[in-house]
Write a protein that holds these residues in place. Structure first.
Motif, short mmCIF file in Angstrom:
data_model
loop_
_atom_site.label_atom_id
_atom_site.label_comp_id
_atom_site.label_asym_id
_atom_site.label_seq_id
_atom_site.Cartn_x
_atom_site.Cartn_y
_atom_site.Cartn_z
N GLN A 195 1.23 4.21 -2.96
CA GLN A 195 1.04 5.65 -2.69
C GLN A 195 2.29 6.44 -3.11
N THR A 205 0.84 -1.20 0.00
CA THR A 205 0.00 0.00 0.00
C THR A 205 0.87 1.25 0.00
N TYR A 206 1.90 1.24 0.85
CA TYR A 206 2.81 2.37 0.94
C TYR A 206 3.52 2.60 -0.40
N LYS A 238 2.59 6.63 -6.90
CA LYS A 238 1.62 7.59 -7.43
C LYS A 238 2.18 9.01 -7.31
N ALA A 239 2.72 9.35 -6.15
CA ALA A 239 3.31 10.67 -5.94
C ALA A 239 4.49 10.90 -6.89
#
Length: 185
Positions: free
Chosen positions: A14, A10-11, A17-18
């Motif tokens: 994220q 999950t990390y 994506k950034a």
């Protein structure tokens, strides 16, 4: 500060994506540090893979009345910052400390942590990298340092920019293989 245990997949999603959003802003954004010719051929920045080992909860020693300091810039000018405090943490069982700053103009909503480490000039930008961190509430004695989000200053991409030079007390004697790598090989 560990409300929930971070899940690496999950990390990483994220974080990726950034990173994609940053690549898009470098390619298309008006505030991109890249010159027009570089934007046309730009694909992406280079990063170390996400690692939870470099998401660190550090204790903070906040300065009750922060001193205003002048930070050296890459073009030999100086800028004023507030010496906000110190972050103390451990990596590989070795105690580390970084000085935390806040822009003296009072316009920034995040803390600024310029640093160098043993990857500089090899795998990462020789002039050092930066971290941003949210300003903790007054009664909070911890801060999250996410070195996966360490980034290069704009002067790493374009000599027309003037960037803060990490001060001597923020020169780590360990390598931090996390975050953004060097742009130019």
């Amino acid at each position: 500060m560990n409300d929930t245990k971070l899940d690496i997949s999950t990390y990483a999603a994220q974080l990726n994506k950034a990173r994609k959003e940053k690549n898009k802003s470098f390619r298309q954004g008006e505030n991109s540090p890249l010159v027009a010719a570089e934007k046309a051929s730009f694909d992406s920045l280079k990063y170390y893979p996400a690692s939870l080992e470099f998401v660190i909860n550090a204790t903070v020693a906040r300065n009750e009345t922060p001193d205003t300091v002048t930070m050296q810039m890459s073009d030999n000018r100086t800028e004023k910052y507030l010496n906000w405090g110190k972050a103390n943490f451990t990596i590989d069982k070795a105690a580390q400390q970084l000085t935390i700053y806040l822009k003296a103009t009072g316009t920034d909503s995040t803390l600024f942590i310029p640093f160098t480490d043993l990857t500089n000039g090899r795998e990462t930008y020789g002039g050092g990298r930066y971290l941003d961190a949210p300003i903790p509430k007054l009664n909070v004695g911890e801060i999250k340092l996410d070195f996966n989000a360490a980034y290069n200053p704009f002067c790493a991409y374009n000599n027309e920019y003037s960037c803060p030079v990490p001060p001597t007390d923020n020169r780590l004697k360990i390598g931090i293989p996390a975050g953004e790598k060097s742009y130019h090989d």
